[in-house]
Write a protein that holds these residues in place. Structure first.
Motif, PDB file in Angstrom:
ATOM      1  N   GLY A  67      67.586  42.806  56.867  1.00  0.00           N
ATOM      2  CA  GLY A  67      66.427  42.044  56.382  1.00  0.00           C
ATOM      3  C   GLY A  67      66.527  40.572  56.756  1.00  0.00           C
ATOM      4  O   GLY A  67      67.619  40.001  56.766  1.00  0.00           O
ATOM      5  N   ARG A  68      65.362  39.947  57.075  1.00  0.00           N
ATOM      6  CA  ARG A  68      65.327  38.512  57.408  1.00  0.00           C
ATOM      7  C   ARG A  68      64.131  37.876  56.706  1.00  0.00           C
ATOM      8  O   ARG A  68      63.093  38.531  56.532  1.00  0.00           O
ATOM      9  CB  ARG A  68      65.135  38.297  58.918  1.00  0.00           C
ATOM     10  N   ALA A  81      65.612  46.954  58.326  1.00  0.00           N
ATOM     11  CA  ALA A  81      66.522  47.223  57.208  1.00  0.00           C
ATOM     12  C   ALA A  81      66.016  48.472  56.508  1.00  0.00           C
ATOM     13  O   ALA A  81      64.807  48.698  56.460  1.00  0.00           O
ATOM     14  CB  ALA A  81      66.514  46.043  56.234  1.00  0.00           C
ATOM     15  N   CYS A  82      66.914  49.286  55.969  1.00  0.00           N
ATOM     16  CA  CYS A  82      66.445  50.531  55.355  1.00  0.00           C
ATOM     17  C   CYS A  82      67.418  51.032  54.293  1.00  0.00           C
ATOM     18  O   CYS A  82      68.628  50.834  54.393  1.00  0.00           O
ATOM     19  CB  CYS A  82      66.281  51.587  56.445  1.00  0.00           C
ATOM     20  N   ASP A  83      66.858  51.665  53.288  1.00  0.00           N
ATOM     21  CA  ASP A  83      67.634  52.296  52.213  1.00  0.00           C
ATOM     22  C   ASP A  83      66.770  53.439  51.684  1.00  0.00           C
ATOM     23  O   ASP A  83      65.542  53.377  51.817  1.00  0.00           O
ATOM     24  CB  ASP A  83      67.880  51.245  51.113  1.00  0.00           C
ATOM     25  N   ILE A 113      69.229  45.832  49.433  1.00  0.00           N
ATOM     26  CA  ILE A 113      68.839  45.214  50.703  1.00  0.00           C
ATOM     27  C   ILE A 113      68.960  43.697  50.590  1.00  0.00           C
ATOM     28  O   ILE A 113      69.482  43.032  51.493  1.00  0.00           O
ATOM     29  CB  ILE A 113      67.392  45.634  51.096  1.00  0.00           C
ATOM     30  N   ALA A 114      68.505  43.139  49.445  1.00  0.00           N
ATOM     31  CA  ALA A 114      68.541  41.684  49.253  1.00  0.00           C
ATOM     32  C   ALA A 114      69.978  41.168  49.353  1.00  0.00           C
ATOM     33  O   ALA A 114      70.247  40.168  50.030  1.00  0.00           O
ATOM     34  CB  ALA A 114      67.935  41.328  47.896  1.00  0.00           C
ATOM     35  N   GLU A 115      70.896  41.842  48.695  1.00  0.00           N
ATOM     36  CA  GLU A 115      72.287  41.374  48.688  1.00  0.00           C
ATOM     37  C   GLU A 115      72.952  41.564  50.044  1.00  0.00           C
ATOM     38  O   GLU A 115      73.653  40.675  50.524  1.00  0.00           O
ATOM     39  CB  GLU A 115      73.070  42.085  47.581  1.00  0.00           C
ATOM     40  N   ALA A 116      72.700  42.719  50.675  1.00  0.00           N
ATOM     41  CA  ALA A 116      73.326  42.965  51.980  1.00  0.00           C
ATOM     42  C   ALA A 116      72.774  42.004  53.037  1.00  0.00           C
ATOM     43  O   ALA A 116      73.484  41.608  53.965  1.00  0.00           O
ATOM     44  CB  ALA A 116      73.096  44.417  52.404  1.00  0.00           C
ATOM     45  N   PRO A 139      70.085  35.744  46.821  1.00  0.00           N
ATOM     46  CA  PRO A 139      69.824  37.176  46.947  1.00  0.00           C
ATOM     47  C   PRO A 139      69.329  37.768  45.624  1.00  0.00           C
ATOM     48  O   PRO A 139      69.930  37.540  44.577  1.00  0.00           O
ATOM     49  CB  PRO A 139      71.196  37.746  47.323  1.00  0.00           C
ATOM     50  N   GLY A 140      68.221  38.489  45.699  1.00  0.00           N
ATOM     51  CA  GLY A 140      67.667  39.105  44.494  1.00  0.00           C
ATOM     52  C   GLY A 140      66.260  39.599  44.757  1.00  0.00           C
ATOM     53  O   GLY A 140      65.797  39.593  45.902  1.00  0.00           O
ATOM     54  N   VAL A 141      65.602  40.024  43.690  1.00  0.00           N
ATOM     55  CA  VAL A 141      64.268  40.622  43.818  1.00  0.00           C
ATOM     56  C   VAL A 141      63.327  39.994  42.799  1.00  0.00           C
ATOM     57  O   VAL A 141      63.662  39.911  41.618  1.00  0.00           O
ATOM     58  CB  VAL A 141      64.332  42.156  43.584  1.00  0.00           C
TER      59      VAL A 141
END
Ligand SMILES: Nc1ncnc2c1ncn2[C@@H]1O[C@H](COP(=O)(O)OP(=O)(O)OP(=O)(O)O)[C@@H](O)[C@H]1O
Ligand SMILES: Cc1ncc(C[n+]2csc(CCOP(=O)(O)O)c2C)c(N)n1
Ligand SMILES: [Mg+2]
Ligand SMILES: [Mg+2]
Ligand SMILES: [Mg+2]
Length: 331
Positions: free
Chosen positions: A151-152, A213-215, A228-231, A307-309
Motif C-alpha cells: 500500500g502507498r 496490496a492484498c489480504d 495492510i496499514a501496519e505492513a 499506521p492505522g484505519v
C-alpha cells in the motif's frame, strides 16, 4: 472403525494424482515436484469445534468445505493458485464414521472446484472437540505476490465482494431459527457455511502487473485493513456508505435490530479480498475487471500518517479500532 480403516475410507475417491505429486498419501510423507519457474505459497489454518463451528451452525460437509476454503483464501490473497493439501484431524468419540466421511465429502467438493489434491494428513484422538487443520501449498510467479506491504499514500482501497453476510448467517444459525426463517435467508446461511475463496480475483489482480496490496477477509474488514496499514506504514480511510452489503444482510439485520455496517467491519469470515492500488491505475483496473466478470468495489483511500484505519460514518471521520475476530479476546 479403526484408525487405519478410517484413513483408507477418507482417502478414497480422490481420482488420479496430478503430475506434480511424485509420492501420494500412503507413505511417510508426500513428495512433490515443484513446477519450474514457480515459487511455493505455503499456509495453514485450523478450525476448532465450538470456536469456528457448532453442531447447530455447520453440517460435517460444510466444515470440510470451510476449513479448506480458509486455506485456499490465504493462497488467493497472495495471488497464487492452490495445489496440494495435508489434512490433520483430531477426532473426539462423538465424531466418528459417517460424519467424518461427510466432512471429507465437503473437502473433496471444494478441492475438485479449485484443483487441490489432498496428499496426506494425520489422524489422532481428541478428548473433547473436533479439530481440523489444513496445510496447503500453492504456486505463484516468483517475486510477484500481492503483499500486505504494497500500500502507498494516494491508493484506492477496494474489496472484491460483499461483506457481513457470513456474520449475519452465523447470527441467524445461532438463534435456533425456525425453518421458515432459514428459508427466507438462504444467501446468509450459504455465505457462512460455504464461502468461496477469491482465487480468480487474486490471479486476475496479480495478472494486471500493478503494485497491489492484498489480504483476505477472515477476521473482519477493520482488522485486515489494519494489517495492510501496519505492513505498508500508511493510514487507510474507509467510507462506511461505500462498503458493499447485500440486501439480504441488510434485511436480516433490520429484522433483528442489528447494525449491518458493524457486521461488515468486524464480522469476518467473508473470505473476499481487500486491497489497494494506485489511484492512477484504478479507473482502468475497474473497467477491465468488469469486462472479466469480476467486481471491485472502491471503499476508501490511503494516506500518509501513523499506521492505522479511520472510517467515515454519517459524515464523521474517526479512528476505527481493529475490533475484528481475536482468538484471545473474543468468544
Ligand atoms: N503459531 C504460529 N507460528 C508461526 N507463525 C504464525 C503462527 N500463527 C500465525 N503465524 C503467522 O502470522 C501471520 C499472520 O497470521 P494469521 O493467522 O493472523 O493470518 P491469516 O491466516 O491470514 O488470518 P486468519 O488465521 O485469521 O485466517 C502469518 O504469516 C502466519 O503464518
Ligand atoms: C460457533 C461460532 N462462533 C463464532 C464464530 C466466528 N468466528 C470464529 S473464528 C473467526 C475468525 C476467523 O477464524 P481464524 O482467525 O481462525 O481464521 C470468526 C469470525 C463461528 N464461525 N462459529
Ligand atoms: Mg491464519
Ligand atoms: Mg489471510
Ligand atoms: Mg484470525
Amino acid at each position: 472403525m479403526s484408525e487405519f480403516s478410517l484413513i483408507r475410507s477418507l482417502l478414497k475417491n480422490r481420482g488420479s494424482a496430478p503430475p506434480e505429486v511424485e509420492v501420494d498419501a500412503g507413505d511417510d510423507a508426500a513428495v512433490l515436484k515443484p513446477a519450474r519457474d514457480r515459487s511455493t505459497v505455503f499456509t495453514c489454518d485450523t478450525m476448532v469445534e465450538t470456536v469456528h463451528f457448532r453442531t447447530g451452525t455447520m453440517e460435517p460437509d460444510d466444515i470440510g468445505w470451510k476449513c479448506m476454503a480458509a486455506n485456499i483464501s490465504d493462497v488467493a490473497a497472495m495471488g497464487g493458485t492452490p495445489s496440494c493439501a495435508l489434512v490433520s484431524l483430531a477426532v473426539p468419540e462423538t465424531w466418528r464414521g459417517e460424519e467424518l466421511k461427510g466432512l471429507y465429502a465437503g473437502m473433496r467438493e471444494i478441492c475438485r472446484r479449485f484443483g487441490v489434491r489432498i496428499v496426506g494428513g494425520d489422524t489422532v484422538r481428541s478428548p473433547e472437540h473436533l479439530v481440523v487443520t489444513v496445510a496447503l501449498i500453492g504456486e505463484v510467479e516468483p517475486d510477484r505476490s500481492l503483499l500486505r506491504s504494497h500500500g502507498r499514500p494516494g491508493d484506492v482501497v477496494f474489496v472484491t465482494g460483499e461483506l457481513g453476510a457470513s456474520k449475519a448467517g452465523l447470527h441467524l444459525l445461532m438463534s435456533d431459527p425456525h425453518p421458515e426463517l432459514l428459508r427466507r435467508y438462504p444467501g446468509l446461511v450459504e455465505a457462512h457455511r460455504r464461502p468461496v475463496p477469491g482465487v480468480e480475483a487474486g490471479r486476475w489482480l496479480l495478472g494486471t502487473g500493478q503494485r497491489i496490496a492484498c489480504d483476505d477477509v477472515s477476521d473482519g474488514l477493520a482488522q485486515e485493513a489494519w494489517e495492510i496499514a501496519e505492513a505498508s506504514r500508511v493510514r487507510l480511510v474507509l467510507e462506511g456508505e461505500r462498503i458493499p452489503i447485500s440486501s439480504e444482510t441488510r434485511r436480516y439485520a433490520e429484522e433483528v435490530g442489528e447494525d449491518p455496517l458493524e457486521w461488515a467491519f468486524s464480522g469476518g469470515e467473508d473470505f473476499c479480498l481487500v486491497g489497494t492500488v494506485s489511484r492512477e491505475h484504478w479507473p482502468g483496473l475497474m473497467r477491465e475487471a468488469e469486462d472479466s466478470g469480476l467486481r471491485l468495489f472502491p471503499i476508501g483511500w490511503v494516506e500518509e500518517g501513523s499506521p492505522g484505519v479511520d472510517w467515515i460514518v454519517d459524515g464523521n471521520r474517526k479512528e476505527r479500532t481493529r475490533r475484528g475476530y481475536d482468538h484471545f479476546t473474543d468468544g
